[in-house]
Write an enzyme that holds these catalytic residues in place. Structure first.
Site, PDB file in Angstrom:
ATOM      1  N   HIS A  53      -9.288  -1.156  -7.260  1.00  0.00           N
ATOM      2  CA  HIS A  53      -8.336  -0.458  -8.124  1.00  0.00           C
ATOM      3  C   HIS A  53      -6.897  -0.592  -7.632  1.00  0.00           C
ATOM      4  O   HIS A  53      -5.980  -0.731  -8.438  1.00  0.00           O
ATOM      5  CB  HIS A  53      -8.716   1.025  -8.242  1.00  0.00           C
ATOM      6  N   HIS A  79      -3.872 -24.822   8.926  1.00  0.00           N
ATOM      7  CA  HIS A  79      -4.564 -24.707  10.212  1.00  0.00           C
ATOM      8  C   HIS A  79      -5.975 -24.150  10.108  1.00  0.00           C
ATOM      9  O   HIS A  79      -6.819 -24.468  10.952  1.00  0.00           O
ATOM     10  CB  HIS A  79      -3.773 -23.817  11.170  1.00  0.00           C
ATOM     11  N   ASN A  80      -6.235 -23.273   9.119  1.00  0.00           N
ATOM     12  CA  ASN A  80      -7.523 -22.576   9.053  1.00  0.00           C
ATOM     13  C   ASN A  80      -8.388 -22.994   7.878  1.00  0.00           C
ATOM     14  O   ASN A  80      -9.506 -22.511   7.748  1.00  0.00           O
ATOM     15  CB  ASN A  80      -7.301 -21.060   8.990  1.00  0.00           C
ATOM     16  N   CYS A 104      -6.597  -6.040  -2.400  1.00  0.00           N
ATOM     17  CA  CYS A 104      -6.837  -4.600  -2.345  1.00  0.00           C
ATOM     18  C   CYS A 104      -5.524  -3.972  -1.887  1.00  0.00           C
ATOM     19  O   CYS A 104      -4.517  -4.662  -1.760  1.00  0.00           O
ATOM     20  CB  CYS A 104      -8.038  -4.220  -1.467  1.00  0.00           C
TER      21      CYS A 104
END
Length: 145
Positions: free
Chosen positions: A12, A101-102, A68
């Protein structure tokens, strides 16, 4: 980045920003699948984070965008899944690094802390950045338990 269908999810607190993300994806001509939530009624981020992660694991969508309030809860949920590398971004430079990088496969944004203009800049960078590979692949290979 090779985009398939973008999976999106929020709770929400991220719902308003998710509506902007949908508009952004439409303007870019990108297909998307919305894993919820579909209102601003109070709900649990984990329900929608797990659904998005499963969509990526099952090959339905790639990449994902999750939102979120702080971005932390949905990030924690997503990263419980072995095939997910979700990175929380509040500036474009971080979006660049989580891809380069990830090899992040989910962009997470904090709905209560960034505006639409910042979200656009972050998404632009995320989609424009490719994984560098090399020494970074070795590090990624060590993530799963």
């Amino acid at each position: 980045m090779d985009v398939k269908t973008v999976g999106i999810a929020s709770d929400h607190a991220g719902f308003a920003l998710k509506q902007y993300v949908i508009q952004y994806l439409k303007e870019k001509g990108l297909e998307y699948k919305d894993y919820g939530t579909y209102t601003e009624d109070s709900c649990d981020y984990s329900d929608f984070g797990h659904a998005l992660a499963k969509g990526i694991e099952d090959g339905e969508v790639y990449p994902g965008i999750a939102i979120c309030g702080s971005g932390e809860g949905i990030s924690m949920t997503l990263n419980k899944h072995q095939q997910i590398r979700a990175g929380l971004c509040w500036i474009p430079e971080i979006a660049h690094l989580i891809r380069q990088h990830n090899n992040a496969n989910v962009l997470v944004m904090p709905g209560r802390f960034i505006d639409n203009d910042m979200a656009k800049s972050i998404m632009d960078e995320f989609f424009a950045t490719d994984f560098e590979g090399g020494r970074h692949q070795r590090r990624i290979d060590k993530i799963p338990l």
